[in-house]
Structure formats: C-alpha cells, structure tokens
Design an enzyme around this catalytic site. Structure first.
Site, PDB file in Angstrom:
ATOM      1  N   ASP A 153      19.008 134.189  54.668  1.00 19.95           N
ATOM      2  CA  ASP A 153      19.798 133.270  55.482  1.00 19.95           C
ATOM      3  C   ASP A 153      20.482 133.915  56.684  1.00 19.95           C
ATOM      4  OD1 ASP A 153      19.159 130.956  54.103  1.00 19.95           O
ATOM      5  OD2 ASP A 153      20.587 131.403  52.511  1.00 19.95           O
ATOM      6  N   HIS A 172      13.628 133.698  50.531  1.00 18.35           N
ATOM      7  CA  HIS A 172      13.286 132.453  49.866  1.00 18.35           C
ATOM      8  C   HIS A 172      12.504 131.555  50.807  1.00 18.35           C
ATOM      9  CE1 HIS A 172      17.229 131.802  51.737  1.00 18.35           C
ATOM     10  NE2 HIS A 172      16.886 130.526  51.863  1.00 18.35           N
TER      11      HIS A 172
HETATM   12  C1  SIN Z   1      17.395 127.050  52.230  1.00 14.13           C
HETATM   13  O1  SIN Z   1      16.592 127.700  52.881  1.00 14.13           O
HETATM   14  O2  SIN Z   1      18.568 127.389  52.124  1.00 14.13           O
HETATM   15  C2  SIN Z   1      16.934 125.792  51.518  1.00 14.13           C
HETATM   16  C3  SIN Z   1      16.280 126.104  50.234  1.00 14.13           C
HETATM   17  C4  SIN Z   1      15.764 124.860  49.545  1.00 14.13           C
HETATM   18  O3  SIN Z   1      15.899 123.761  50.092  1.00 14.13           O
HETATM   19  O4  SIN Z   1      15.222 124.990  48.447  1.00 14.13           O
END
Ligand code: SIN
Length: 250
Positions: free
Chosen positions: A103, A225
C-alpha cells in the site's frame, strides 16, 4: 511456535494463517493481542472469520495493533475518516487496487499494515492474493541481490529490512515502482520486470477466500497483495484501515 490464547492455522507454505478464537467486538486482553501480533509477524498476513463489527468496533480493534491513518485518495466514512469503504458496484469494471502492490509506497512513510473487513461479497470470486517478499528476496541470486541493493536506491530501498523481524524483504511492486534512482524507466524496465515476475511466483503466494465477517490483517513491509477482479455484475464491500508506518530502511 506455540500459542496459549489463539488457534493459528497456516493456509499456505509461503505466508498466511487463519486465526481462530478471537472476537474483535470484545476488548482483547493484552496477551491475546501480543499473540496475534506474533503470529502476524510470523505469517505476514492473518485472517479471522465470523466477525460482526460496527465501524466503531473495527476502529477500536485496529487501535490495538497500530495507529490508524487516513487514506490519501478515497474519502473515509463520514464519522470514521480512517475507515475507507472499498466498494465495487455491479456496473463497475475496475476494482480498487486491482494489481500486485503494497500500500501507498509513493508516500515517504508508507503504512505499516492494513486491516480489511468484509461486509458484502459477490457469490463467487473477489478473492485476495498475497505474496511473501521475504521469499522473493531470499530466492534471488547473490548477483541480483548485489545489483539491486547497492547503487540503485529508489525513493525507497529496493531491499527493505523489516524493522521488527530484522529480515530482508524485496520492496518493489508493479503498481508503484517506476524506475531505479538514476536510471530511466526504459533502463530500469528489464530488471524491474524480472523482479515483478519473480516476486509473484505461485509458491510465494497464498489466496484468501472471503466470507462476510472475514478480516485480513497484512504487513505491508513484507507482503504484496492483489485483489482479483473476477466478479463483474456483483457487489463487493469492505472496510479498510491502514496503520501509520516508518520510512523504509535498507
Ligand atoms: C486493497 O488493495 O487494499 C484492496 C484489497 C481487496 O479489496 O481485497
């Protein structure tokens, strides 16, 4: 690793564990929080099932793990500006953060962690994948480790030392890394593309299947992620809290 208060069940070899025996709607004892934190540092992302939380309860739970901060681009809930609603509607095609990333690394002090709480989910799809940047770092050859760690410091070091575990993690992502400092984007592309492909090798990843009431808490300092955008025509709603972090150190 043994735990007295929680039941920790890994979901993949690389990273990710479900934690059972925690109800975030209650005040958690300090030793429970300490065990969750230990499991989180060990597994990089931890998941909880079956939670039922108001925004105030989610925020109170989050404050046990860090210092919630506002997200720079999406407005938070009116009464809870540090809770960002992550919503994809049936007529939308683009999902929030829909590619491999950690992030907001465009900030000088990117968030330490993120807590995401699922409210409404599509009937299928909408899973989130995670990848271990410890493994991505450790499996690079010595030559590449040398190459990316020394002269080419981006806005952040490419190899980051985790401030709590002391382990080294690869700290680039397809979403946010454009070039090495002192190199043009064209010059950086071959090595960066190699690192982007390397860091998401299937054996470095886990995949989480959400249910309403699930929570994921991930460590942005050592995990990427990627929310999978495979549920067009359906609604998905989650509440997200990010936690203040430090300036990455190499
Ligand atoms: C994000 O990237 O913070 C979103 C992750 C998600 O929606 O699973």
């Amino acid at each position: 690793m043994t735990y007295q208060h929680i039941d920790v069940r890994p979901i993949a070899g690389a990273l990710g564990a479900e934690i059972h025996g925690v109800d975030f709607s209650r005040d958690l004892a300090d030793d429970v929080v300490a065990e969750i934190r230990r499991a989180w540092l060990d597994h990089l992302v931890v998941f909880f099932r079956g939670q039922s939380l108001t925004p105030a309860q989610q925020l109170a739970a989050a404050k046990r793990f860090g210092d919630p901060v506002e997200y720079p681009f999406v407005q938070g809930l009116p009464d809870f500006p540090v809770i960002t609603p992550i919503i994809k509607l049936p007529d939308e095609k683009i999902n929030f953060g829909g590619l491999w990333h950690t992030d907001t690394t465009y900030q000088q002090r990117p968030p330490m962690a993120t807590m995401l709480y699922a409210l409404e989910l599509p009937p299928y799809g909408g899973d989130t994948m995670f990848a271990s940047m410890y493994l991505a770092y450790e499996t690079l050859s010595d030559g590449v480790k040398e190459d990316v760690s020394k002269p080419k410091i981006a806005e952040h070091p490419i190899i980051r030392v985790h401030p709590e575990t002391g382990r080294k993690a690869l700290y680039v992502s397809f979403a946010h890394t454009t070039n090495f400092k002192g190199w043009t984007e064209a010059e950086s592309a071959p090595l960066l593309n190699y690192l982007f492909e390397h860091q998401t090798r299937p054996e470095f990843t886990c995949r989480f299947r959400w249910e309403p009431g699930s929570i994921a808490l991930w460590d942005n300092r050592c995990a990427l992620h990627n929310p999978i955008n495979d549920y067009h025509g359906h609604k998905r709603v989650l509440h997200r809290i990010t936690f203040a972090g430090d300036a990455p150190r190499g």
